[in-house]
Design a protein around this motif. Structure first.
Motif, PDB file in Angstrom:
ATOM      1  N   THR A  84       1.095  -1.423  -0.111  1.00 30.22           N
ATOM      2  CA  THR A  84      -0.096   0.013   0.363  1.00 30.22           C
ATOM      3  C   THR A  84       0.855   1.298  -0.414  1.00 30.22           C
ATOM      4  OG1 THR A  84      -1.936  -1.731   1.195  1.00 30.22           O
ATOM      5  CG2 THR A  84      -1.909   1.211   1.038  1.00 30.22           C
ATOM      6  N   VAL A  85       0.622   2.160  -1.272  1.00 31.66           N
ATOM      7  CA  VAL A  85       1.701   3.410  -1.014  1.00 31.66           C
ATOM      8  C   VAL A  85       0.214   4.479  -0.199  1.00 31.66           C
ATOM      9  CG1 VAL A  85       2.500   5.146  -3.049  1.00 31.66           C
ATOM     10  CG2 VAL A  85       2.976   2.425  -3.462  1.00 31.66           C
ATOM     11  N   HIS A  86       0.782   5.209   0.806  1.00 30.14           N
ATOM     12  CA  HIS A  86       0.189   6.087   1.437  1.00 30.14           C
ATOM     13  C   HIS A  86       0.627   7.429   0.520  1.00 30.14           C
ATOM     14  CE1 HIS A  86      -1.859   3.297   4.085  1.00 30.14           C
ATOM     15  NE2 HIS A  86      -0.294   2.811   4.231  1.00 30.14           N
ATOM     16  N   HIS A  87       0.256   8.199   0.033  1.00 29.31           N
ATOM     17  CA  HIS A  87       0.172   9.118  -0.826  1.00 29.31           C
ATOM     18  C   HIS A  87      -0.135  10.352  -0.249  1.00 29.31           C
ATOM     19  CE1 HIS A  87       1.310  11.656  -3.960  1.00 29.31           C
ATOM     20  NE2 HIS A  87       0.242  11.679  -4.705  1.00 29.31           N
ATOM     21  N   LEU A  88       0.286  11.329   0.102  1.00 26.35           N
ATOM     22  CA  LEU A  88       0.320  12.913   0.532  1.00 26.35           C
ATOM     23  C   LEU A  88       0.464  13.521  -1.008  1.00 26.35           C
ATOM     24  CD1 LEU A  88      -0.559  14.876   2.739  1.00 26.35           C
ATOM     25  CD2 LEU A  88       2.190  15.249   2.681  1.00 26.35           C
ATOM     26  N   GLY A  89      -0.769  14.442  -1.103  1.00 23.46           N
ATOM     27  CA  GLY A  89      -0.840  15.135  -2.227  1.00 23.46           C
ATOM     28  C   GLY A  89      -0.040  15.687  -2.518  1.00 23.46           C
ATOM     29  N   LYS A  90       0.561  16.274  -3.575  1.00 24.98           N
ATOM     30  CA  LYS A  90       2.038  16.877  -3.620  1.00 24.98           C
ATOM     31  C   LYS A  90       2.967  16.642  -2.738  1.00 24.98           C
ATOM     32  CE  LYS A  90      -0.272  21.130  -6.324  1.00 24.98           C
ATOM     33  NZ  LYS A  90      -0.701  22.924  -6.188  1.00 24.98           N
ATOM     34  N   SER A  91       4.022  15.508  -3.176  1.00 21.60           N
ATOM     35  CA  SER A  91       5.066  15.436  -1.471  1.00 21.60           C
ATOM     36  C   SER A  91       5.601  14.289  -2.771  1.00 21.60           C
ATOM     37  CB  SER A  91       4.792  15.220  -0.625  1.00 21.60           C
ATOM     38  OG  SER A  91       3.527  13.412  -1.039  1.00 21.60           O
ATOM     39  N   GLN A  92       6.940  14.297  -2.161  1.00 17.18           N
ATOM     40  CA  GLN A  92       7.288  13.137  -2.565  1.00 17.18           C
ATOM     41  C   GLN A  92       6.837  11.807  -2.782  1.00 17.18           C
ATOM     42  OE1 GLN A  92      11.720  13.323  -0.729  1.00 17.18           O
ATOM     43  NE2 GLN A  92      10.941  15.427   0.380  1.00 17.18           N
ATOM     44  N   GLY A 116       6.094  11.084   9.812  1.00 18.71           N
ATOM     45  CA  GLY A 116       5.396  11.790   9.892  1.00 18.71           C
ATOM     46  C   GLY A 116       5.019  12.309   8.589  1.00 18.71           C
ATOM     47  N   THR A 117       6.148  11.871   7.541  1.00 17.80           N
ATOM     48  CA  THR A 117       6.237  12.121   6.371  1.00 17.80           C
ATOM     49  C   THR A 117       6.244  11.622   5.758  1.00 17.80           C
ATOM     50  OG1 THR A 117       8.917  12.431   6.639  1.00 17.80           O
ATOM     51  CG2 THR A 117       7.497  13.856   7.475  1.00 17.80           C
ATOM     52  N   ALA A 118       6.240  12.485   3.936  1.00 17.98           N
ATOM     53  CA  ALA A 118       5.767  11.282   2.764  1.00 17.98           C
ATOM     54  C   ALA A 118       6.996  11.393   2.547  1.00 17.98           C
ATOM     55  CB  ALA A 118       4.620  12.229   1.900  1.00 17.98           C
ATOM     56  N   PRO A 119       7.758  10.276   1.667  1.00 21.46           N
ATOM     57  CA  PRO A 119       6.197   8.780   1.288  1.00 21.46           C
ATOM     58  C   PRO A 119       6.491   7.868   2.804  1.00 21.46           C
ATOM     59  CG  PRO A 119       8.652   8.453   0.297  1.00 21.46           C
ATOM     60  CD  PRO A 119       8.850   9.611   0.754  1.00 21.46           C
TER      61      PRO A 119
END
Length: 213
Positions: A3-11, A51-54
Motif C-alpha cells: 500500500t502506497v500512502h500518498h500525500l498530495g504534492k509530495s515526495q 510523519g512525512t511522505a512517502p
C-alpha cells in the motif's frame, strides 16, 4: 498487499510512479494536505513516527524515506528492473544520481524554501550561498542531461524517479526557473512521454498542473 500512502504534492509521488513503471499490484491511498497549514493530516502522520511522505505498508512492514522505499520495492518486487548491477559500466553514475536527488538537490531546495520564508535581506550571505549551491546543483543536472538520455546513461532507472519530484512538483514549494537549463527541459519532456509517469500523476494528483518546463 503493498500500500502506497500518498500525500498530495509530495515526495510520495515517486513511489506511485515506481509502482506504475514496474507494473506491480499495489493499493493507493490518497491523503489531502491541511488547507491552512499545507501539512499532512493527522491520520497520515499517525502511520509512522516521522510523519512525512512517502510511507508504505507491506504486510507488517511500515517504511518511510524515499530512497529506502524505492530500494525496498525494487529489491522485493522489481526482479532486477530499474536498477543497475555492480558490474554495469554505468553503476557508479547510477549510484551518484540516485543519492544526489535527495542528498543534494532536494535538500538544497528545502533549505532555500525555509530561508525565503524568513524574509531575509536579499544580500544575506547565507541566502546568497544557498542560492549559489542550488544553481550549481541544477547546473550539474543540466550538464548530465546534455550528455546522457537519462541520469545513469541511456537506460531509465530509479535514479530518474528519485530526481523527478525535485525537478517538477517541488517547484510549487520552491520556484526555480528552468529557462537557464534547456537540457533539463528536454529531459523532462522525455519523462513526460513515459506512460507510467502520466498514469502515476493522474492517479496520485489528478488535476495538478505538471511543472515540466
Amino acid at each position: 498487499m503493498l500500500t502506497v500512502h500518498h500525500l498530495g504534492k509530495s515526495q510520495s509521488e515517486r513511489i506511485v510512479w515506481l509502482c506504475e513503471e514496474l507494473q506491480i499490484p499495489y493499493e493507493l491511498k490518497r491523503y489531502a494536505r491541511d488547507a491552512k497549514t499545507m501539512l499532512a493530516p493527522p491520520d497520515y502522520k499517525a502511520l509512522h513516527r516521522i510523519g512525512t511522505a512517502p510511507i508504505i505498508t507491506d504486510g507488517d512492514v511500515v517504511l518511510a524515506e524515499s530512497g529506502a522505499v524505492v530500494e525496498y520495492i525494487i529489491a522485493k518486487y522489481g526482479n532486477g528492473r530499474l536498477t543497475l548491477r555492480a558490474d554495469d559500466p554505468d553503476f557508479a553514475q547510477f549510484l551518484y544520481w540516485f543519492h544526489f536527488a535527495n542528498g543534494t538537490l532536494q535538500a538544497t531546495m528545502g533549505r532555500l524554501m525555509i530561508l525565503n520564508r524568513l524574509k531575509l535581506a536579499d544580500d544575506n550571505p547565507i541566502l546568497t550561498a544557498i542560492r549559489a549551491r542550488l544553481d550549481l546543483a541544477f547546473n550539474l543536472v543540466d550538464a548530465r542531461t546534455r550528455e546522457a538520455e537519462y541520469l545513469a546513461g541511456n537506460e531509465f532507472t530509479s535514479a530518474d524517479i528519485m530526481i523527478g519530484f525535485s525537478l517538477t512538483t517541488m517547484r510549487y514549494f520552491q520556484p526555480y526557473d528552468l529557462v537557464r537549463c534547456p537540457n533539463i527541459i528536454k529531459y523532462l519532456a522525455r519523462i513526460a512521454g513515459r506512460p507510467a509517469y502520466r498514469r502515476a500523476m493522474e492517479k496520485g494528483d489528478p488535476g495538478m498542473a505538471l511543472l515540466l518546463t
